[in-house]
Design an enzyme around this catalytic site. Structure first.
Site, mmCIF file in Angstrom:
data_model
loop_
_atom_site.group_PDB
_atom_site.id
_atom_site.type_symbol
_atom_site.label_atom_id
_atom_site.label_comp_id
_atom_site.label_asym_id
_atom_site.label_seq_id
_atom_site.Cartn_x
_atom_site.Cartn_y
_atom_site.Cartn_z
ATOM 1 N N PHE A 23 0.573 -2.058 -0.527
ATOM 2 C CA PHE A 23 -0.366 -1.094 0.055
ATOM 3 C C PHE A 23 0.397 0.184 0.356
ATOM 4 O O PHE A 23 1.297 0.209 1.186
ATOM 5 C CB PHE A 23 -1.044 -1.602 1.330
ATOM 6 C CG PHE A 23 -2.036 -0.597 1.840
ATOM 7 C CD1 PHE A 23 -3.337 -0.564 1.348
ATOM 8 C CD2 PHE A 23 -1.667 0.392 2.758
ATOM 9 C CE1 PHE A 23 -4.242 0.407 1.766
ATOM 10 C CE2 PHE A 23 -2.565 1.366 3.174
ATOM 11 C CZ PHE A 23 -3.850 1.372 2.681
ATOM 12 N N ASP A 39 8.814 2.451 1.559
ATOM 13 C CA ASP A 39 7.646 2.903 2.312
ATOM 14 C C ASP A 39 7.725 2.263 3.694
ATOM 15 O O ASP A 39 7.349 1.099 3.878
ATOM 16 C CB ASP A 39 6.364 2.499 1.577
ATOM 17 C CG ASP A 39 5.118 2.957 2.320
ATOM 18 O OD1 ASP A 39 5.221 3.334 3.508
ATOM 19 O OD2 ASP A 39 4.023 2.912 1.720
ATOM 20 N N LYS A 55 2.308 7.389 10.260
ATOM 21 C CA LYS A 55 1.777 6.622 11.386
ATOM 22 C C LYS A 55 2.444 6.975 12.723
ATOM 23 O O LYS A 55 2.128 7.990 13.309
ATOM 24 C CB LYS A 55 1.845 5.130 11.063
ATOM 25 C CG LYS A 55 0.928 4.786 9.876
ATOM 26 C CD LYS A 55 0.463 3.359 9.836
ATOM 27 C CE LYS A 55 -0.733 3.204 8.909
ATOM 28 N NZ LYS A 55 -0.438 2.564 7.634
HETATM 29 C C1 LIG Z 1 -0.955 3.068 6.361
HETATM 30 C C2 LIG Z 1 -0.006 3.001 5.229
HETATM 31 C C3 LIG Z 1 0.025 3.999 4.239
HETATM 32 C C4 LIG Z 1 -0.998 5.107 4.166
HETATM 33 O O1 LIG Z 1 -1.031 5.926 5.277
HETATM 34 P P1 LIG Z 1 -2.324 6.858 5.542
HETATM 35 O O2 LIG Z 1 -1.907 7.731 6.682
HETATM 36 O O3 LIG Z 1 -3.450 5.946 5.868
HETATM 37 O O4 LIG Z 1 -2.572 7.626 4.279
HETATM 38 C C5 LIG Z 1 0.991 3.916 3.268
HETATM 39 N N1 LIG Z 1 1.887 2.907 3.261
HETATM 40 C C6 LIG Z 1 1.895 1.932 4.190
HETATM 41 C C7 LIG Z 1 2.928 0.864 4.129
HETATM 42 C C8 LIG Z 1 0.938 1.937 5.196
HETATM 43 O O5 LIG Z 1 0.922 0.954 6.104
#
Ligand SMILES: *Cc1c(COP(=O)(O)O)cnc(C)c1O
Length: 404
Positions: free
Chosen positions: A142, A227, A256
């Site tokens: 994700f 990520d 985040k």
């Molecule tokens: C939440 C998330 C994203 C995307 O972030 P948004 O601010 O919702 O675009 C990307 N990678 C990971 C691992 C995430 O948990």
């Protein structure tokens, strides 16, 4: 649900695109680990906005920084310098040991920016023939919701009827270094991966996986892009989840919790090589690096360190994990987690995780199901021992019931 709650829910349903299925609670206030609904019922937030509110709701010092900056200057665009960007760069680079920073807004934008940057690096530094760059990603990843990203998702719900998608991605199983090795070609520019797969249900890879991944990437001149949008900034009990593996990524993505939940702020962090290939006019964002975002992020990083939130995440996460593992209930298939990134996977026959989350709401806990059978637990990193124990009592009460 009371009349006013039904009103809010019905109005959302009438006007809003139905791209979410929220739990039936309408929140109006938050402080620390707690949120309150419109009827003044209090809940322990065990989602933290998917880990964006790690510093706790409405942290007073981040709030003060935001208000102070909002009075002075909010947006200049990058057409001009502003006096918050340079200190933001210095502080995030010092905190994470990075050399270069690219400020963006959402997490997905950070991922897209990394994809663009590693491709450019591939063509201009590694010498991959133009248009041939390949990026390896993992099954069940994700990384966000933009077209570029959903194109390399393996989740049918995420992809179906959003194509055609961009080429240039290869998918390998998560946790399988041999599969990564087999997928690398001379045109591979990067391996993009989550240290722990969050949305997939808090999937922790086998120990030693990332050591091998790091070695393979180095040996093949492939950029390792971690990520850490969800795992980063203390969530797993270390500043970055890569520290559990004793490795260093070439590119790290944060989002985040970088703003403590006040404002969308994300960043691509890299060694000089990758972000060094971007020249004026080749990438940008109207809001990326704006003074309000920088001031908020600076305060969010500061309180994380000053208030010992990372150490607290390690300590309380271990207590929470032990407590969950002590619950004797045949509804539970597996409990996993690292720091305050936890999950309870239910037996398929125990019924949908959603039902358990709704029952937890009745006990004053907000948690979110993921993938049918998993309850994800990720409270703010400021949670105390008493609050962990309070939560555990309620989890035990709900998990020993059968909602099948
Ligand atoms: C939440 C998330 C994203 C995307 O972030 P948004 O601010 O919702 O675009 C990307 N990678 C990971 C691992 C995430 O948990």
């Amino acid at each position: 649900m009371s009349a006013s709650v039904i009103d809010f829910v019905a109005t959302e349903a009438r006007f809003g695109a139905h791209n979410y299925e929220p739990i039936g609670v309408v929140l109006s206030r938050g402080e620390g680990v707690w949120v309150w609904d419109t009827e003044d019922n209090r809940y322990l937030d065990c989602l933290s906005a998917y880990s964006a509110v790690s510093q706790g709701h409405c942290h007073p010092k981040i709030l003060a920084a935001m208000v102070e900056q909002a009075h002075r200057l909010t947006l200049t665009s990058r057409a001009f310098h502003n006096d918050q960007l340079a200190p933001f760069y210095e502080e995030i680079a010092a905190l994470t040991g990075s050399h270069k920073v690219l400020p963006m807004n959402s997490g997905a934008e950070a991922v897209e920016s990394a994809v663009k940057s590693v491709r450019k690096w591939g063509y201009e530094v590694k010498g991959v023939p133009d248009g041939q760059a390949e990026i390896i990603v993992c099954a069940n990843n994700f990384h966000g919701r933009t077209l570029g990203i959903v194109g390399f998702s393996t989740d049918p719900e995420t992809r179906t009827h959003f194509g055609p998608f961009a080429p240039g991605f290869r998918i390998v199983p998560f946790g399988d270094a041999a599969a990564l090795e087999a997928a690398i070609t001379p045109n591979t520019v990067a391996f993009l991966v989550e240290p722990i797969q969050g949305e997939a249900g808090v999937i922790i890879p086998p120990s030693g996986y990332f050591t091998e991944v790091r070695e393979l990437c180095t040996a093949n001149n492939v950029m390792l892009v971690l990520d850490e949008i969800q795992t980063g900034l203390g969530r797993t009990g270390k500043l970055l989840a890569e520290q559990h593996e004793e490795i260093e990524a070439d590119v790290t993505l944060l989002g985040k919790a970088l703003s403590g939940g006040f404002y969308p702020v994300s960043a691509v962090l890299s060694n000089t090589d990758v972000l060094g290939t971007l020249r004026p006019g080749q990438h940008g964002s109207t809001f990326g690096g704006n003074p309000l975002a920088c001031a908020v992020a600076r305060a969010a990083m500061r309180v994380l360190i000053e208030e010992g939130m990372i150490e607290n995440a390690a300590r309380q996460g271990a207590r929470f994990l032990d407590g969950l593992r002590d619950i004797r209930a045949n509804t539970i298939r597996e409990v996993r987690g690292r720091g305050l990134m936890l999950a309870v996977e239910l037996h398929p026959k125990a019924g949908r995780a959603r039902r358990y989350c709704e029952a937890l709401q009745g006990k004053g806990i907000l948690a979110k199901d993921t993938h049918e059978h998993t309850i994800r637990i990720a409270p703010p990193l400021v949670i105390t021992t008493d609050q962990v124990d309070w939560a555990l009592e309620r989890f035990a009460a709900i998990l020993t019931q059968d909602f099948s």
